[in-house]
Scaffold this active site. Sequence first.
Site, short mmCIF file in Angstrom:
data_model
loop_
_atom_site.label_atom_id
_atom_site.label_comp_id
_atom_site.label_asym_id
_atom_site.label_seq_id
_atom_site.Cartn_x
_atom_site.Cartn_y
_atom_site.Cartn_z
N GLU A 91 20.83 -0.78 -47.07
CA GLU A 91 20.96 -1.39 -45.74
C GLU A 91 22.42 -1.32 -45.30
O GLU A 91 23.32 -1.55 -46.11
CB GLU A 91 20.48 -2.85 -45.80
CG GLU A 91 20.68 -3.65 -44.52
CD GLU A 91 20.02 -3.03 -43.32
OE1 GLU A 91 20.71 -2.88 -42.29
OE2 GLU A 91 18.82 -2.69 -43.40
N ASP A 120 24.91 3.36 -45.11
CA ASP A 120 24.06 4.12 -44.19
C ASP A 120 23.20 5.04 -45.05
O ASP A 120 23.73 5.80 -45.87
CB ASP A 120 24.95 4.93 -43.24
CG ASP A 120 24.15 5.66 -42.16
OD1 ASP A 120 23.08 6.23 -42.48
OD2 ASP A 120 24.61 5.69 -41.00
N MET A 121 21.89 4.96 -44.89
CA MET A 121 20.99 5.73 -45.75
C MET A 121 21.27 7.22 -45.70
O MET A 121 21.01 7.95 -46.66
CB MET A 121 19.54 5.44 -45.36
CG MET A 121 19.11 6.04 -44.02
SD MET A 121 17.43 5.59 -43.56
CE MET A 121 17.64 3.89 -43.10
N GLU A 136 10.81 1.50 -42.44
CA GLU A 136 10.14 1.04 -41.23
C GLU A 136 11.08 1.28 -40.05
O GLU A 136 11.53 0.36 -39.38
CB GLU A 136 9.73 -0.44 -41.33
CG GLU A 136 10.83 -1.41 -41.68
CD GLU A 136 10.40 -2.86 -41.51
OE1 GLU A 136 9.48 -3.14 -40.71
OE2 GLU A 136 10.98 -3.72 -42.19
N GLU A 145 13.47 5.33 -32.31
CA GLU A 145 14.55 4.65 -33.01
C GLU A 145 15.17 5.56 -34.07
O GLU A 145 15.84 5.11 -34.99
CB GLU A 145 14.04 3.34 -33.62
CG GLU A 145 13.70 2.30 -32.54
CD GLU A 145 13.32 0.94 -33.09
OE1 GLU A 145 13.49 0.71 -34.31
OE2 GLU A 145 12.85 0.10 -32.29
#
Length: 346
Positions: A91, A120-121, A136, A145
Amino acid sequence: VMDEAAIAERPYRDYLQAPLQPLADNLEANTYETFERDPVKYARYEEAVKKFLGDRTSAVVVVAGAGRGPLVAAVLRAASDRCNVKVHAVEKNANAIVTLRHRASTEDAWRGRVEVHQSDMRRWAPPCPIDCVVSELLGSFGDNELSPECLEPVERWTSTSIPQNYESFLQPISCARLWFDARRANTGLPAGPPAVGACIGAPPPDRGLETPFVVKLHNFAPLSAVQPAFRFDHPASEKSLERYCALEFPVAVDCTVHGLAGYFESELYDGVMISINPATFSTGMFSWFPLFLPFSRPVFVAAGSSLVVRLWRRREGDRVWYEWAVVGPDVLPVHNPGGRSCAMRL
């Protein structure tokens, strides 16, 4: 007596909202709190993870965009005592990280099973082989998004993603109130510079009519059946994340079309679905409201004829945006060319 979904939705009926941009902006606590009350979404995710785990005795799962932990909790419930699961919760929001770390250190179900990573993924590297990525990142139109852009670099970790795919849908609608509200909005989302080399001019005075909005549709008239627009699969089946569709909506009665309603449905895993498509709606789910794409002016369509539209998903630099156009029975200029009025920020 209204159920929980009706209570949550009532204040937002026919009220235009700017879509969230969780990749560019950190969500606020009350936004997380609202979504976490959804009685359907996380139950479906838990079912999907349980199907993935199957007869496994151990698994390593990454929750990409963990928020305050509802997906992590769903993964742990799915594993229960049957499967020794290790969860990496990734996250970027510093405020959400505080909650995740607190839960990981204080909740019995989390302790020793959840490792929290503030990152940041798209730039994070897993410390070990990964069996599945759970996220999600979906918006009202599926991809709005920027789930495709977020999951694109993540796919090198594993061949299994939950969700496996998502598809967006469009439907022409009549709703004068929404159209007038959009015309008055004028602000839209931060657009930034238009596409390089695009001779498209400045945003128009009625900038809201080139801006997608999220809205709980209530007093409106659907004018034709819902049709599919864009689809994304994970792992990706196409290299480009840009899309285009041409749709023709037959109309049975004389009508005035004010814009398009957008929906999505997603297969989380092996037939487990979530959907806001009216034809397949997940009853009781309230995490997403439809998208509204207004027209620059209302379009009259005679009974027995068709509304013909085009929609593009474009990407350049750190911006992604939609352009849409009516090409029949009237021809309107392309809406939002070059992302001049509204763009999603990477």
